[in-house]
Design an enzyme around this catalytic site. Structure first.
Site, PDB file in Angstrom:
ATOM      1  N   ILE A  40      46.048  47.188  50.541  1.00 24.13           N
ATOM      2  CA  ILE A  40      47.022  47.794  51.455  1.00 24.13           C
ATOM      3  C   ILE A  40      47.396  49.212  51.018  1.00 24.13           C
ATOM      4  O   ILE A  40      47.846  50.020  51.827  1.00 24.13           O
ATOM      5  CB  ILE A  40      48.276  46.879  51.548  1.00 24.13           C
ATOM      6  N   ASN A  97      43.305  43.287  36.535  1.00 28.24           N
ATOM      7  CA  ASN A  97      44.480  43.358  35.678  1.00 28.24           C
ATOM      8  C   ASN A  97      44.933  41.943  35.351  1.00 28.24           C
ATOM      9  O   ASN A  97      44.969  41.081  36.223  1.00 28.24           O
ATOM     10  CB  ASN A  97      45.607  44.100  36.400  1.00 28.24           C
ATOM     11  N   GLY A 103      49.037  45.089  33.647  1.00 24.43           N
ATOM     12  CA  GLY A 103      49.601  45.668  34.862  1.00 24.43           C
ATOM     13  C   GLY A 103      49.396  44.815  36.095  1.00 24.43           C
ATOM     14  O   GLY A 103      49.430  45.318  37.221  1.00 24.43           O
ATOM     15  N   GLN A 104      49.216  43.510  35.915  1.00 18.70           N
ATOM     16  CA  GLN A 104      49.006  42.634  37.066  1.00 18.70           C
ATOM     17  C   GLN A 104      50.305  42.466  37.846  1.00 18.70           C
ATOM     18  O   GLN A 104      51.338  42.111  37.276  1.00 18.70           O
ATOM     19  CB  GLN A 104      48.500  41.263  36.604  1.00 18.70           C
ATOM     20  N   HIS A 110      42.488  38.331  40.986  1.00 16.50           N
ATOM     21  CA  HIS A 110      41.771  39.205  41.908  1.00 16.50           C
ATOM     22  C   HIS A 110      41.015  40.271  41.139  1.00 16.50           C
ATOM     23  O   HIS A 110      41.406  40.662  40.044  1.00 16.50           O
ATOM     24  CB  HIS A 110      42.721  39.862  42.915  1.00 16.50           C
ATOM     25  N   HIS A 112      39.539  44.150  41.706  1.00 15.95           N
ATOM     26  CA  HIS A 112      39.526  45.363  42.526  1.00 15.95           C
ATOM     27  C   HIS A 112      38.107  45.932  42.524  1.00 15.95           C
ATOM     28  O   HIS A 112      37.461  45.986  41.473  1.00 15.95           O
ATOM     29  CB  HIS A 112      40.436  46.437  41.929  1.00 15.95           C
TER      30      HIS A 112
HETATM   31  P1  5GP Z   1      47.409  44.198  40.656  1.00 14.79           P
HETATM   32  O1  5GP Z   1      48.326  45.248  40.113  1.00 14.79           O
HETATM   33  O2  5GP Z   1      48.085  42.852  40.690  1.00 14.79           O
HETATM   34  O3  5GP Z   1      46.078  44.176  39.950  1.00 14.79           O
HETATM   35  O4  5GP Z   1      47.054  44.641  42.115  1.00 14.79           O
HETATM   36  C1  5GP Z   1      47.663  44.124  43.251  1.00 14.79           C
HETATM   37  C2  5GP Z   1      47.132  44.893  44.436  1.00 14.79           C
HETATM   38  O5  5GP Z   1      47.487  44.210  45.609  1.00 14.79           O
HETATM   39  C3  5GP Z   1      47.686  46.324  44.565  1.00 14.79           C
HETATM   40  O6  5GP Z   1      46.606  47.255  44.539  1.00 14.79           O
HETATM   41  C4  5GP Z   1      48.414  46.299  45.909  1.00 14.79           C
HETATM   42  O7  5GP Z   1      48.275  47.510  46.640  1.00 14.79           O
HETATM   43  C5  5GP Z   1      47.762  45.128  46.630  1.00 14.79           C
HETATM   44  N1  5GP Z   1      48.602  44.467  47.591  1.00 14.79           N
HETATM   45  C6  5GP Z   1      49.889  44.055  47.394  1.00 14.79           C
HETATM   46  N2  5GP Z   1      50.363  43.449  48.503  1.00 14.79           N
HETATM   47  C7  5GP Z   1      49.346  43.470  49.416  1.00 14.79           C
HETATM   48  C8  5GP Z   1      49.230  42.984  50.754  1.00 14.79           C
HETATM   49  O8  5GP Z   1      50.150  42.408  51.355  1.00 14.79           O
HETATM   50  N3  5GP Z   1      48.031  43.173  51.369  1.00 14.79           N
HETATM   51  C9  5GP Z   1      46.993  43.816  50.745  1.00 14.79           C
HETATM   52  N4  5GP Z   1      45.854  43.953  51.461  1.00 14.79           N
HETATM   53  N5  5GP Z   1      47.056  44.274  49.497  1.00 14.79           N
HETATM   54  C10 5GP Z   1      48.231  44.108  48.829  1.00 14.79           C
END
Ligand code: 5GP
Length: 128
Positions: A40, A97, A103-104, A110, A112
């Site tokens: 997003i 992450n 930084g998760q 997931h 990236h």
């Molecule tokens: P993390 O920091 O946990 O590795 O990454 C989480 C990712 O999820 C972030 O890049 C953030 O932009 C994405 N994200 C958070 N909420 C949503 C959502 O509702 N929809 C989508 N498509 N991505 C999301």
């Protein structure tokens, strides 16, 4: 060094809601083991997230508790998504992450996939 157990899976995390169809996403791939959709808040021209369908909090949880079929299916999906998006010619980065220092933010495992420009240093010199 902190000694903490893994937290229990939170079924109300945002990716669990996306898996259940309660929140919309821009889907790029779905199969038995994985769902992939656009982030997003993209950090690169292409920024896709790939998640397993199973309820795993993080890579620590997934690598310890997922079946061999889930692990193989998930990682094959990561490669397939990158290939089908045409990212192999220019190259891409995959990143996951885990936990606080990693930084998760979303507690559903997931990966990236970043692509579409030169991404630069592997890890920033300083914490953001
Ligand atoms: P993390 O920091 O946990 O590795 O990454 C989480 C990712 O999820 C972030 O890049 C953030 O932009 C994405 N994200 C958070 N909420 C949503 C959502 O509702 N929809 C989508 N498509 N991505 C999301």
């Amino acid at each position: 060094m902190r000694v903490t157990g893994l937290p229990p899976y939170d079924p109300n995390n945002v990716f669990a809601k996306i898996l259940r169809g309660e929140i919309p996403s821009k889907k790029v791939h779905e199969d038995e083991h994985a769902l992939a959709f656009h982030d997003i808040n993209p950090q690169t021209p292409v920024h896709v997230l790939v998640i397993p369908k199973g309820a795993y909090c993080s890579h620590a949880d997934f690598s310890a508790h997922a079946s061999d079929a889930e692990i193989a299916g998930f990682w094959r999906a990561v490669g397939k998504v990158a290939r089908e998006l045409g990212l192999e010619a220019g190259g891409y980065r995959i990143l996951s992450n885990m936990g606080e220092d990693g930084g998760q933010e979303v507690p559903h495992f997931h990966v990236h996939i970043f692509a579409g420009r030169r991404i630069g240093r592997m890890v920033p010199r300083e914490a953001g």
